[in-house]
Design a protein around this motif. Structure first.
Motif, PDB file in Angstrom:
ATOM      1  N   LYS A  22      -3.910  61.084  84.770  1.00 59.70           N
ATOM      2  CA  LYS A  22      -2.786  61.948  85.105  1.00 59.70           C
ATOM      3  C   LYS A  22      -3.256  63.052  86.059  1.00 59.70           C
ATOM      4  O   LYS A  22      -2.582  63.362  87.050  1.00 59.70           O
ATOM      5  CB  LYS A  22      -2.202  62.546  83.824  1.00 59.70           C
ATOM      6  N   GLU A  23      -4.414  63.620  85.755  1.00 58.67           N
ATOM      7  CA  GLU A  23      -4.958  64.677  86.612  1.00 58.67           C
ATOM      8  C   GLU A  23      -5.218  64.159  88.022  1.00 58.67           C
ATOM      9  O   GLU A  23      -4.945  64.845  89.015  1.00 58.67           O
ATOM     10  CB  GLU A  23      -6.261  65.233  86.031  1.00 58.67           C
ATOM     11  N   ILE A  24      -5.744  62.939  88.088  1.00 56.28           N
ATOM     12  CA  ILE A  24      -6.009  62.360  89.403  1.00 56.28           C
ATOM     13  C   ILE A  24      -4.711  62.236  90.199  1.00 56.28           C
ATOM     14  O   ILE A  24      -4.661  62.534  91.392  1.00 56.28           O
ATOM     15  CB  ILE A  24      -6.678  60.970  89.267  1.00 56.28           C
ATOM     16  N   GLY A  25      -3.683  61.816  89.489  1.00 55.04           N
ATOM     17  CA  GLY A  25      -2.385  61.693  90.141  1.00 55.04           C
ATOM     18  C   GLY A  25      -1.927  63.011  90.732  1.00 55.04           C
ATOM     19  O   GLY A  25      -1.452  63.073  91.872  1.00 55.04           O
ATOM     20  N   ILE A  26      -2.087  64.084  89.944  1.00 55.30           N
ATOM     21  CA  ILE A  26      -1.680  65.409  90.408  1.00 55.30           C
ATOM     22  C   ILE A  26      -2.526  65.849  91.598  1.00 55.30           C
ATOM     23  O   ILE A  26      -2.008  66.342  92.604  1.00 55.30           O
ATOM     24  CB  ILE A  26      -1.798  66.433  89.257  1.00 55.30           C
ATOM     25  N   ALA A  27      -3.848  65.599  91.476  1.00 57.81           N
ATOM     26  CA  ALA A  27      -4.760  65.970  92.560  1.00 57.81           C
ATOM     27  C   ALA A  27      -4.403  65.221  93.840  1.00 57.81           C
ATOM     28  O   ALA A  27      -4.381  65.782  94.939  1.00 57.81           O
ATOM     29  CB  ALA A  27      -6.196  65.674  92.150  1.00 57.81           C
ATOM     30  N   ALA A  28      -4.103  63.933  93.695  1.00 57.39           N
ATOM     31  CA  ALA A  28      -3.767  63.117  94.858  1.00 57.39           C
ATOM     32  C   ALA A  28      -2.503  63.640  95.532  1.00 57.39           C
ATOM     33  O   ALA A  28      -2.401  63.678  96.752  1.00 57.39           O
ATOM     34  CB  ALA A  28      -3.579  61.662  94.424  1.00 57.39           C
TER      35      ALA A  28
ATOM     36  N   LEU B 248     -13.758  61.422  91.847  1.00 55.75           N
ATOM     37  CA  LEU B 248     -13.086  61.272  90.557  1.00 55.75           C
ATOM     38  C   LEU B 248     -12.910  59.799  90.215  1.00 55.75           C
ATOM     39  O   LEU B 248     -13.110  59.375  89.080  1.00 55.75           O
ATOM     40  CB  LEU B 248     -11.713  61.958  90.594  1.00 55.75           C
ATOM     41  N   ARG B 249     -12.555  59.030  91.216  1.00 55.83           N
ATOM     42  CA  ARG B 249     -12.338  57.609  90.978  1.00 55.83           C
ATOM     43  C   ARG B 249     -13.624  56.900  90.603  1.00 55.83           C
ATOM     44  O   ARG B 249     -13.633  56.025  89.720  1.00 55.83           O
ATOM     45  CB  ARG B 249     -11.711  56.952  92.207  1.00 55.83           C
ATOM     46  N   ALA B 250     -14.686  57.261  91.256  1.00 54.79           N
ATOM     47  CA  ALA B 250     -15.980  56.660  90.942  1.00 54.79           C
ATOM     48  C   ALA B 250     -16.371  56.964  89.499  1.00 54.79           C
ATOM     49  O   ALA B 250     -16.832  56.095  88.763  1.00 54.79           O
ATOM     50  CB  ALA B 250     -17.042  57.188  91.909  1.00 54.79           C
TER      51      ALA B 250
ATOM     52  N   PHE C 173     -16.335  55.204  83.523  1.00 53.44           N
ATOM     53  CA  PHE C 173     -15.689  55.463  82.235  1.00 53.44           C
ATOM     54  C   PHE C 173     -15.009  54.198  81.698  1.00 53.44           C
ATOM     55  O   PHE C 173     -15.092  53.885  80.513  1.00 53.44           O
ATOM     56  CB  PHE C 173     -14.664  56.581  82.437  1.00 53.44           C
ATOM     57  N   SER C 174     -14.355  53.489  82.581  1.00 50.77           N
ATOM     58  CA  SER C 174     -13.640  52.275  82.178  1.00 50.77           C
ATOM     59  C   SER C 174     -14.586  51.227  81.612  1.00 50.77           C
ATOM     60  O   SER C 174     -14.236  50.502  80.679  1.00 50.77           O
ATOM     61  CB  SER C 174     -12.914  51.677  83.376  1.00 50.77           C
ATOM     62  N   VAL C 175     -15.765  51.142  82.179  1.00 47.30           N
ATOM     63  CA  VAL C 175     -16.740  50.178  81.687  1.00 47.30           C
ATOM     64  C   VAL C 175     -17.072  50.476  80.232  1.00 47.30           C
ATOM     65  O   VAL C 175     -17.094  49.583  79.379  1.00 47.30           O
ATOM     66  CB  VAL C 175     -18.023  50.211  82.552  1.00 47.30           C
ATOM     67  N   GLU C 176     -17.292  51.731  79.938  1.00 41.26           N
ATOM     68  CA  GLU C 176     -17.605  52.150  78.575  1.00 41.26           C
ATOM     69  C   GLU C 176     -16.441  51.817  77.642  1.00 41.26           C
ATOM     70  O   GLU C 176     -16.615  51.242  76.569  1.00 41.26           O
ATOM     71  CB  GLU C 176     -17.880  53.665  78.566  1.00 41.26           C
ATOM     72  N   LEU C 177     -15.249  52.166  78.090  1.00 45.76           N
ATOM     73  CA  LEU C 177     -14.063  51.929  77.277  1.00 45.76           C
ATOM     74  C   LEU C 177     -13.889  50.441  76.972  1.00 45.76           C
ATOM     75  O   LEU C 177     -13.655  50.049  75.834  1.00 45.76           O
ATOM     76  CB  LEU C 177     -12.830  52.465  78.006  1.00 45.76           C
TER      77      LEU C 177
END
Length: 428
Positions: A56-62, A71-73, A78-82
């Motif tokens: 959500k924060e990324i969306g706002i920043a974008a 941020l995307r990197a 993070f996704s890998v861990e999840l």
RNA sequence: GGUGGAGUGGCCGAGUGGCUGAAGGCGCUCCCCUGCUAAGGGAGUAAUGGGUUUAUAGCCUGUUCGAGAGUUCGAAUCUCUCCUCCACCGCCA
């Protein structure tokens, strides 16, 4: 399927009750899996929560026009861990579900404890077995002598455990089904349904034939990786009860009472050598089935009523029978309480099952997502489902042939069937 | 079998990448008004899992827009497969 929360909170108590049903629940395994599940689930959901927030924060920043590459990197890692945690969680969860789906329903407190049919308890008897002044024949001899039951042709056409019926006997078989269907629709308040004889795997799961009892079914296609093909119904309970799948009823809709006359197909795997003579155990047989969807508080009263409807058929045909309550060890997988009706068969000098009536409680409804909204209330609740044979048509024919036989080999037609037989009073 | 269109909450129906768990309507619940009824005004109203808890109260949180898989930091919205429905064509009890 039992309520998963209930199962989890009461593992030990449930395991004890399941012993009476002849089912051993691996408590240690369940407890262990449950502990894993809990920690993995909390972890997964926490990670998912922070992923959602940060996305959500990324969306706002974008939107602001900020540079979001770093941020995307970061989120990529993070996704890998999840995903790693999530995969583990899903595996554990699948194991738990598999166990849950294999656990039978718990018996109602009024059900006698016992391991097999010898511990079933006779509840009542109706009618007196007729005394014959001659040596009785069984339905095979009677039917063949009348050229009405043709086992040889059935073997030629299909194999063992099939039947060809002819002439007046075939007609009586039809008359019996018609009579039963009319009785239930005209006097007992059921709506007649015509239903598919081939059903999909979802339906079989809903009524609990799957995943455990697939071997009892005839399938149209061999198992494939995509799943199994459609299956021939082992009972009309499957299509009838699945009418409630994914349904949201109003409380005022209940009870719903439906009935259907269908053939039933059973592989009878594992019953080699049992009841090989005659019509008692066939791969294909007709049955009139009754199903009710009721308010949860009314299901045990409904069981008494539904059983009474099956009994009425026997009474009207003047066939002596007894009513038995099945003990915990003899009940079917999904039932909370079952009455069997057993009809008197003079040639066997015993009572044989001709109907089985069960209150399933919410066990099927949970799988089916069959719910109703209590009037004026917020939360939907699971309905209760019941089913019962009213009656097995082939076995009823057996009972009529044997109980109504005359010394000369002819068969008297039961009074209520005479109109259905075009006024004929005797066969032969 | 072929071609085209569509599947969103109890129901109908908006919605083409983030502020949408989802506008609006119907239905339902509560309240107000109108001396019954009809009409009107206001508020509320998805399901389900988990954590915490005596609690199906509250609080925190996950998931779900036909099903499944994928792309993406992020999917009702994009891609693929499947299912179902509708229309037309073909075939057929």
């Amino acid at each position: 399927m039992l309520d998963s929360k209930f199962l989890r909170v009461n593992v030990r108590a449930t395991a004890e009750k399941l012993i009476a049903r002849g089912y051993t629940l691996d408590v240690a395994l369940v407890v262990d899996l449950e502990a894993q599940r809990k920690s993995l689930q909390v972890k997964t959901e926490t990670l998912q929560g922070s992923r959602n927030a940060r996305s959500k924060e990324i969306g706002i920043a974008a939107k602001r026009g900020d540079d979001i590459t770093s941020l995307r990197a970061e989120m990529n890692k993070f996704s890998v861990e999840l995903n790693a945690v999530k995969t583990k969680f899903e595996a554990v969860n699948a194991q738990i579900k598999e166990i849950a789906a294999s656990v039978p329903n718990l018996a109602h407190e009024s059900v006698p404890i016992g391991s097999d049919e010898d511990q079933n308890i006779e509840v009542s008897k109706w009618g007196n077995p007729k005394k014959f002044a001659f040596n009785v024949k069984d339905h095979v001899d009677l039917g063949e002598a009348l050229d009405g039951l043709d086992f040889k042709s059935a073997v030629k056409i299909s194999g063992s455990r099939f039947i060809v019926m002819k002439g007046q006997i075939a007609k009586m078989h039809r008359a019996l089904a018609q009579y039963m269907l009319n009785l239930h629709t005209e006097e007992h308040g059921y709506t007649e349904l015509y239903v598919p004889y081939l059903v999909n795997a979802e339906s079989l799961f809903g009524t609990t034939q799957l995943p455990k009892f697939g071997d009892d079914l005839f399938n149209t296609n061999p198992a494939t990786q995509e799943g199994i093909g459609m299956s021939l119904i082992p009972t009309a309970e499957v299509p009838l009860t699945n009418m409630a799948r994914d349904m949201m009823y109003d409380e005022a809709d209940l009870p719903i009472k439906i009935t259907a006359h269908t053939p039933c197909f059973r592989s009878e795997a594992g019953s080699y050598g049992r009841d090989t003579r005659g019509l008692i155990r066939q791969h294909q047989f007709d049955k009139v089935e009754m199903v009710q969807f009721v308010h949860p508080e009314k299901s045990f009263a409904a069981l008494e009523e539904l059983t009474g409807h099956a009994e009425q058929v026997l009474k009207n045909l003047e066939l002596p029978y007894r009513k038995v309550i099945l003990c915990t060890g003899d009940m079917g997988f999904a039932a909370t309480k079952t009455y069997d009706l057993e009809v008197w068969l003079p040639a066997q000098n015993t009572y044989r099952e001709i109907s089985s009536c069960s209150n399933v409680g919410d066990f099927q409804a949970r799988r089916l997502k069959a719910r109703f909204r209590p009037t004026g209330a917020k939360k939907p609740e699971l309905i209760h489902t019941l089913n019962g044979s009213g009656l097995a048509v082939g076995r009823t024919l057996v009972a009529v042939l044997e109980n109504y036989q005359l010394e000369d080999g002819r068969i008297e037609v039961p009074a209520v069937l005479v109109p259905y037989m075009g006024g004929v009073t005797h066969i032969g």
